[in-house]
Design an enzyme around this catalytic site. Structure first.
Site, PDB file in Angstrom:
ATOM      1  N   HIS A  24      -5.340   2.044  -9.403  1.00 22.25           N
ATOM      2  CA  HIS A  24      -6.419   1.040  -9.491  1.00 22.25           C
ATOM      3  C   HIS A  24      -7.800   1.639  -9.793  1.00 22.25           C
ATOM      4  CE1 HIS A  24      -7.435   1.724  -5.254  1.00 22.25           C
ATOM      5  NE2 HIS A  24      -6.413   1.049  -4.782  1.00 22.25           N
ATOM      6  N   HIS A  78       0.737  -1.850   6.413  1.00 20.09           N
ATOM      7  CA  HIS A  78      -0.340  -2.137   5.456  1.00 20.09           C
ATOM      8  C   HIS A  78       0.205  -3.027   4.337  1.00 20.09           C
ATOM      9  CE1 HIS A  78      -3.763  -1.646   2.946  1.00 20.09           C
ATOM     10  NE2 HIS A  78      -3.465  -0.503   2.358  1.00 20.09           N
ATOM     11  N   GLU A  80      -1.052  -3.598   1.257  1.00 18.79           N
ATOM     12  CA  GLU A  80      -1.254  -3.244  -0.155  1.00 18.79           C
ATOM     13  C   GLU A  80       0.100  -2.932  -0.803  1.00 18.79           C
ATOM     14  OE1 GLU A  80      -4.456  -0.459  -0.848  1.00 18.79           O
ATOM     15  OE2 GLU A  80      -4.660  -1.139  -2.925  1.00 18.79           O
ATOM     16  N   ASP A  82       1.466  -0.967  -2.905  1.00 19.63           N
ATOM     17  CA  ASP A  82       2.139   0.333  -3.057  1.00 19.63           C
ATOM     18  C   ASP A  82       3.045   0.618  -1.854  1.00 19.63           C
ATOM     19  OD1 ASP A  82      -0.407   0.411  -1.841  1.00 19.63           O
ATOM     20  OD2 ASP A  82      -0.592   2.567  -2.079  1.00 19.63           O
ATOM     21  N   HIS A 142      -7.830   0.710   5.518  1.00 18.35           N
ATOM     22  CA  HIS A 142      -8.981   0.261   4.781  1.00 18.35           C
ATOM     23  C   HIS A 142      -8.896  -1.220   4.392  1.00 18.35           C
ATOM     24  CE1 HIS A 142      -7.224   0.582   0.497  1.00 18.35           C
ATOM     25  NE2 HIS A 142      -6.245   0.847   1.309  1.00 18.35           N
ATOM     26  N   ASP A 161      -2.577   4.852   5.097  1.00 22.70           N
ATOM     27  CA  ASP A 161      -3.357   5.542   4.059  1.00 22.70           C
ATOM     28  C   ASP A 161      -4.198   6.691   4.627  1.00 22.70           C
ATOM     29  OD1 ASP A 161      -2.544   4.137   1.774  1.00 22.70           O
ATOM     30  OD2 ASP A 161      -4.010   2.547   2.107  1.00 22.70           O
ATOM     31  N   TYR A 189      -9.275  11.513  -2.334  1.00 22.47           N
ATOM     32  CA  TYR A 189      -8.717  10.269  -1.777  1.00 22.47           C
ATOM     33  C   TYR A 189      -9.741   9.603  -0.857  1.00 22.47           C
ATOM     34  CZ  TYR A 189      -5.208   7.150   0.156  1.00 22.47           C
ATOM     35  OH  TYR A 189      -4.498   6.028   0.524  1.00 22.47           O
ATOM     36  N   HIS A 220       0.738   8.648   1.765  1.00 31.41           N
ATOM     37  CA  HIS A 220       0.666   9.277   0.436  1.00 31.41           C
ATOM     38  C   HIS A 220       0.598  10.789   0.581  1.00 31.41           C
ATOM     39  CE1 HIS A 220      -0.071   5.552  -1.766  1.00 31.41           C
ATOM     40  NE2 HIS A 220      -1.006   5.234  -0.900  1.00 31.41           N
TER      41      HIS A 220
HETATM   42 FE1  FEO Z   1      -4.127   0.918   0.689  1.00 29.87          FE
HETATM   43 FE2  FEO Z   1      -1.759   3.196  -0.264  1.00 29.87          FE
HETATM   44  O1  FEO Z   1      -2.545   1.513  -0.070  1.00 29.87           O
END
Ligand code: FEO
Length: 391
Positions: A24, A78, A80, A82, A142, A161, A189, A220
């Site tokens: 993104h 989370h 999001e 991903d 986040h 994250d 990051y 990640h």
């Molecule tokens: Fe906030 Fe890795 O997604």
């Protein structure tokens, strides 16, 4: 594909995305991973999932340990995508209920139809055989839904994250990879994802400071098992907005005039003994520059005027930085113009809204800087250098 045991009966079952180059708007030249984890026990628990195209990779890793249909619970730390976009398929395969924070349930509801979910509250503990899983809400770290999951007896914190890096590797742990690359990617990051949330990072540290943690299992990149202090201290420093005697000079140029200014300003800053990093935006991407801004004390932005406003690449950077709200930094704006300005004014407006200390005067020059004007740029750089040093 195989799972990797991170501690007894706890497995990494995530996916390696070797080819992602843009996350993104954030460049990821080293790829990334989407980390999901499996706790094997009386009830098998899956912590998060992976980006949808990697669902089969996750399933094959789970299969190397248990029959995927035997997953009994799924925790979504989370919303999001991903981490969540495989949830519907994972639930379809296993029939397992999904646990998430209240905001997580709300967010997942906006993304997916017909999934079975249940909310968990902050501090809630779940007994799974002889193990305890505790949920720790970390709102706005986040996203509003974000939470950590703590495996009490094993001292594993699934930190979502937090502490992550976009780094694709065959290795899974911090002690197995090049430390400079690891910290570079962790800083990049933080600068591009977590920078606006320093206050929440510090609040979360207060909340988890009593926890005994042996493993930080991020969503990640690599998992921290050896030098947790390294990443924790870095996060504390970044969250407090600590900086060093360093300036980032970020600019673009149309016919070379703003570049002449940028180089003379950078020389002036360096002449005061301050580290300086110049970036021309045509050749540098915004997320790399933000990584350099993270520990810099000053951000000096330059643009030629185009159509009474900022050059497009500079506008892109200035707006991006405004969203990331770096704290406690000095700002300065400079640029060149032909017959009517506009770029410097627009940069100043945005940089003020970013929260930068904009007490230094702007520097504007018409057409091509002459020798005396180059000296003026050098002196402007010296003034920035002295301000950085507080002298
Ligand atoms: Fe906030 Fe890795 O997604």
């Amino acid at each position: 594909m195989k799972a990797v045991e991170i501690t007894k009966d706890v497995y990494w079952v995530g996916a390696i995305d070797w080819n992602v180059r843009n996350f993104h708007g954030y460049t990821t030249p080293r790829g990334s991973t989407y980390n999901a984890y499996l706790i094997r026990g009386d009830t098998n628990v899956l912590i998060d999932t992976v980006k949808k195209p990697f669902f089969e990779q996750m399933v094959s890793r789970i299969r190397s340990v248990i029959d995927p249909k035997d997953v009994g619970l799924i925790v979504s730390n989370h919303v999001e995508m991903d981490h969540s976009s495989s949830l519907p398929m994972a639930q379809g395969l296993t029939g397992a209920k999904i646990l998430a924070s209240k905001k997580g349930i709300e967010g997942l509801g906006f993304h997916y139809d017909n999934i079975v979910m249940e909310a968990v509250v902050d501090g809630h503990e779940l007994r799974i055989g002889d193990r305890t899983v505790r949920f720790i809400e970390t709102p706005m770290l986040h996203w509003p839904d974000s939470m950590f999951t703590y495996l009490v007896e094993d001292k594993v914190l699934f930190s979502m994250d937090g502490f992550g890096q976009h780094l694709a590797t065959t290795e899974r742990f911090d002690d197995q990879v090049d430390q400079d690359i690891l910290m570079f990617e962790a800083a990049k990051y933080y600068a591009n994802i977590l920078l606006p949330f320093g206050a929440q990072v510090l609040k979360t540290f207060e909340k988890v400071k009593g926890l005994d943690i042996n493993i930080l299992a991020t969503s990640h990149g690599i998992i921290w098992r050896k030098d947790l202090g390294k990443i924790i201290n870095a996060y504390l420093s970044w969250a407090k907005g600590e900086s060093k005697e360093k300036a980032v000079v970020v600019y673009d140029t149309m016919w070379g005039s703003t570049q002449i200014m940028a180089e003379a300003i950078a020389d002036g800053i360096a002449s005061e003994g301050v580290e300086v990093r110049p970036y021309r935006l045509t050749n540098s991407d915004r997320s790399e520059v933000m990584k350099e801004v993270l520990d810099a004390r000053a951000v000096v932005v330059g643009s030629p005027t185009l159509n009474n406003g900022m050059f497009p690449s500079v506008a892109d950077f200035v707006i991006y930085m405004r969203g990331l709200r770096p704290k406690g930094k000095i700002g300065a704006a400079f640029g060149s113009y032909g017959w009517g300005g506009g770029a410097v004014k627009a940069m100043r407006e945005n940089m003020e809204k970013t929260g930068l200390d904009m007490t230094l005067e702007d520097l504007e020059m018409r057409y091509v800087p002459k020798e005396d004007e180059k000296i003026k740029c050098f002196e402007y750089g010296r003034a920035i250098g002295r301000k950085i040093k507080g002298s």
